[in-house]
Scaffold this motif. Structure first.
Motif: not given
Length: 467
Positions: A181-208
């Motif tokens: 916890s606190g290492t930045g897992k969601e930031l890594v997920a956002q970075a993966i999305h931002a450099t993908s071909s889906r970057k112009d589509s929604p990034f939707v997150a759910l913290n279970c």
């Protein structure tokens, strides 16, 4: 002529997509002998589905496929994977068919009957071209920020993480992100999305872990009006919101086994029904998942489905703890202080004593704890220079206590003086009780100190009968 991948540690994967099974087996054998790993979908639909579970460096694609044609499959591949080389195979070598394939983004084409030497030569060229583009991407990133989006770091663990992110940047592959916890897992997920071909589509997150377990299903699937008491209007779920984009499930290990089965079905069929609905809704999203608990261990303990785990862990990323990359602390601190300077309307910097203290502190809360500590210090410091006295007391106490123990080692710390616990459950129970006591009964603080999810914490309380 054997190929050895220079960018990836594993043998490069090549897809051979052809409904002629005999020809597919022959081509796969040629490639296997040259140290490639092959996957052989028999249709365009199977090829597109396989891109969620494997990361090829090249695709051999038959032009004449049933249902979804080779050209239609090629266009869909290039939409989400623009840099992935696709080589068309065709018995129809007329000018029109070749021109159509090349205009649709094909790397090249091969005429049937296939010649082994030509096939191996063009595959080698395609794989090396893909690897070169990935190396170039890595070099360009290091020249600019050195990191990804809001993630910074120059330590060896972070450089390794960035290389892994580079390798999946042009892929739609499912990624499992693990780390404390606190290492930045969601930031890594956002970075993966931002450099993908889906970057112009929604990034939707759910913290279970952030919502009650009873709401997980309605959050994911959505519901129709009247589906249950209180459903006064229909609601769009996360699956539908993430259509054409990326769905990030944080702390996926907190899902119940029954919901895990339903999630697996959606991933397999790419369709679902809202709660209280009867209409199938088809979705196209990339899935990223994260967990601070080891899901492989959870599978062994029968708290996580093995089939879902293998579906999620196609590509695994381990985020290093801050204690493993303390060389990055000055860099992270400067970035955070630049943000806090705007908020506090004064220039901020760290004293040498604070930087030295940070090197000796364990940072159990990782980057999130560093951010919170600096935010607090930026508010309470009298001038722009943050000093030791501006930091939270717990940091000073830990470092001071560690220093005292080094100067005056206590005989009580001798391992021989500690009773051996009877089992791991007694250790776990004691750790939870100590965390609650040290947090003064504040459950949120106890959860933070333990580094576990809220649902897991309360499940443990019930298990051990802790009030």
């Amino acid at each position: 002529m054997k190929h050895s991948s220079t960018f990836f540690s594993q043998p490069p994967i090549v897809f051979v997509v052809d409904d002629d099974r005999d020809l597919s087996k022959l081509v796969c054998r040629w490639l296997d002998l040259e140290s490639y790993k092959t996957v052989s979908p028999t249709s365009g639909e199977d090829c597109l589905a396989s891109l969620n579970t494997a990361m090829p460096l090249c695709i051999l694609l038959d032009l004449n496929l049933p249902n979804l044609s080779g050209v239609e499959t090629l266009k869909k591949i290039k939409h989400h994977h623009p840099l992935l080389p696709v080589i068309m195979m065709t018995a129809d070598s007329t000018v029109d068919s070749v021109v159509t394939a090349m205009q649709s983004g094909a790397f090249g084409y091969l005429s049937k009957p296939l010649e082994r030497t030509k096939l191996l030569s063009i595959v080698k060229s395609a794989v090396e071209t893909n690897e070169a583009s990935l190396r170039l991407r890595e070099i360009e990133r290091e020249k600019t920020t050195g990191g990804y989006e809001k993630i910074v770091g120059q330590s060896e663990p972070m450089r390794n993480l960035f290389k892994q992110l580079d390798s999946i940047s042009t892929s739609d592959i499912t990624v499992l992100i693990q780390g404390a916890s606190g290492t930045g897992k969601e930031l890594v997920a956002q970075a993966i999305h931002a450099t993908s071909s889906r970057k112009d589509s929604p990034f939707v997150a759910l913290n279970c872990a952030a919502i009650p377990e009873t709401l997980h299903e309605s959050e994911l699937f959505g519901y129709e009006k009247g589906a249950f008491t209180g459903a006064t209007a229909s609601k769009t779920g996360k699956f539908e919101q993430a259509h054409t984009g990326t769905l990030f499930l944080d702390e996926v290990g907190e899902m119940s086994l029954s919901l895990q089965a339903k999630l697996l079905r959606v991933l397999q069929e790419r369709s679902f029904q809202k709660l209280g609905g009867s209409k199938d809704i088809h979705v196209d999203f990339r899935l990223l998942a994260a967990s601070h608990i080891n899901l492989a261990e959870a599978v062994k303990n029968n708290t996580f489905r093995d089939d879902l785990y293998y579906r999620l862990a196609v590509f695994e990323l381990e985020i290093p703890a801050l204690a493993e990359r303390k060389d990055d602390i000055p860099l992270i601190s400067r970035k955070l202080l630049a943000e806090f300077s705007t908020e506090s309307k004064k220039p901020l910097s760290l004293s040498d004593e604070v930087l030295d203290l940070f090197q000796r502190y364990s940072f159990p809360g990782n980057v999130r704890e560093l951010e919170n500590a600096l935010h607090r210090a930026s508010v309470v410091c009298q001038s722009g220079l943050i000093r030791v006295q501006d930091l939270p007391k717990r940091i000073l106490d830990e470092v001071n206590n560690a220093g005292k123990l080094q100067k005056n080692p206590s005989p009580g710390l001798n391992p021989e003086n500690f009773p051996v616990p009877q089992n791991l459950e007694s250790v776990e129970k004691q750790a939870i009780e100590d965390a609650i006591k040290n947090a003064g009964g504040n459950m949120s603080e106890a959860i933070r100190r333990l580094g576990i999810g809220r649902a897991t914490f309360y499940r443990k309380l019930k298990k051990y009968g802790i009030n």
